[in-house]
Design an enzyme around this catalytic site. Structure first.
Site, PDB file in Angstrom:
ATOM      1  N   THR A   1       0.834  -1.207   0.000  1.00  7.97           N
ATOM      2  CA  THR A   1       0.000   0.000   0.000  1.00  7.97           C
ATOM      3  C   THR A   1       0.865   1.252   0.000  1.00  7.97           C
ATOM      4  O   THR A   1       0.556   2.235  -0.689  1.00  7.97           O
ATOM      5  CB  THR A   1      -0.927   0.007   1.231  1.00  7.97           C
TER       6      THR A   1
ATOM      7  N   HIS B   1       1.998   1.896  -3.441  1.00 11.59           N
ATOM      8  CA  HIS B   1       0.932   2.546  -4.226  1.00 11.59           C
ATOM      9  C   HIS B   1       0.893   4.041  -3.933  1.00 11.59           C
ATOM     10  O   HIS B   1       0.752   4.867  -4.853  1.00 11.59           O
ATOM     11  CB  HIS B   1      -0.428   1.925  -3.897  1.00 11.59           C
TER      12      HIS B   1
END
Length: 341
Positions: free
Chosen positions: A40, A43
């Site tokens: 994450t 990202h």
């Protein structure tokens, strides 16, 4: 205090100086020792479409950590200064039906640490005391710092009875590898993990997985024959979000098979639903960790001999955070630890 923040709506993460967060009545103030970089966080670094829709700028990011309690809100009980803790990254509302029914991992109002509110890539973090989990003395800081992703693996793997079963794991990222290791540890017969990244498949082999298969070079049906499997996989753990991997899983599941899905596929992914229907497959979506049953299981698995140490491949000082993100973004790493000491 020193912190890693998303300062601009563009690629990158920056070292900055921010105020120490304020301690509320029901909170703990945690001095961070070690953090780990999650997919994450990559990202967010890359500033992809999801990040642009989700992440407020500027904000301190990160949600995988271990640290020491240095401040306690006046309403908090059960913790003391010096306790070593990690914490559940999903902060729940406490008043929806699922929260009140004890199914807090299904809270419809979940707020993510380091996603929707300031995170742990900082010298100090404040979280509700409810979210903190004391780390047993015989579990290292390195392992404690990856309890969040390990929890995803444990929640997914332990969704179904695995004893004596043949298990297919699609996706050899760190969470997929840890899920495969859990399946093997708790008594699965054959555990097969698939990917096209040879570096990560080799990591899976180091973790003792029955068979790590590069599906760009090997046929999964041939591997099943090699292992003496005649009826397909009993349990599937889909960790990749890759449509071809999920379709292969549907092809190779036994009738009555059970699938837990943690990987996030494209919203328009098409599959042959007749295989789901006529095979009588059960598919369960997984998000986060069960609070706090998964956390107790994590500690118990490590204390009973599950060795996760090979999954941690890189360690850096926080001042070298860029090297850590470069390693994660390369795809040639397992878990990457950043030390704040």
């Amino acid at each position: 205090m020193k912190a890693l923040s998303k300062l601009k709506a563009e690629e990158g993460i920056w070292m900055t100086d921010v105020p120490v967060p304020e301690l509320g009545h029901n909170d703990l103030l945690i001095k961070i020792r070690k953090t780990a970089i999650c997919g994450t966080d990559v990202h967010i670094y890359n500033w992809d479409e999801w990040s642009q829709k989700t992440i407020p700028v500027p904000m301190v990011v990160g949600h995988e950590y271990v640290g020491e309690v240095v401040g306690i809100g006046q309403e908090v009980k059960g913790f003391k200064i010096g306790d070593r803790v990690s914490g559940e990254g999903h902060i729940t509302c406490g008043h929806c039906r699922n929260c009140r029914g004890g199914r807090t991992h299904l809270c419809r109002n979940t707020i993510g640490v380091g996603v929707n509110r300031p995170g742990c890539f900082a010298e100090y973090l404040v979280i509700p005391a409810f979210n903190a989990f004391k780390i047993p003395d015989n579990i290292s800081d390195d392992l404690a710092s990856i309890f969040d992703p390990f929890g995803n693996a444990v929640h997914t793997a332990l969704s179904f009875d695995l004893v004596g079963e043949d298990v297919l794991v699609s996706g050899a990222g760190p969470i997929g590898i840890m899920a495969a290791a859990v399946a093997k540890h708790v008594g699965a017969r054959n555990v097969v993990i698939t990917d096209v990244n040879e570096y990560r498949l080799e990591l899976a082999r180091k973790m003792g997985i029955t068979r790590a298969v590069n599906v760009a070079k090997e046929n999964l049906n041939d591997v099943m024959t090699e292992l003496g499997m005649t009826e397909g996989f009993d349990v599937g753990l889909e960790m990749s979000g890759a449509p071809p991997a999920f379709r292969t899983m549907l092809d190779t599941m036994n009738h009555g098979g059970r699938i837990a899905m943690l990987g996030i596929p494209p919203s328009d992914m098409s599959i042959d639903w007749t295989k789901v229907i006529f095979k009588g497959l059960f598919i369960k979506g997984i998000y986060g960790r069960e609070m706090f049953e998964t956390w107790y299981k994590m500690a118990a698995l490590i204390q009973s001999g599950l060795d996760l140490s090979p999954i941690i491949t890189h360690r850096f000082s926080i001042d070298d955070f860029q090297k850590g993100f470069d390693a994660m973004r390369s795809g040639q790493s397992g878990k990457v630890i950043l030390s704040w000491d």
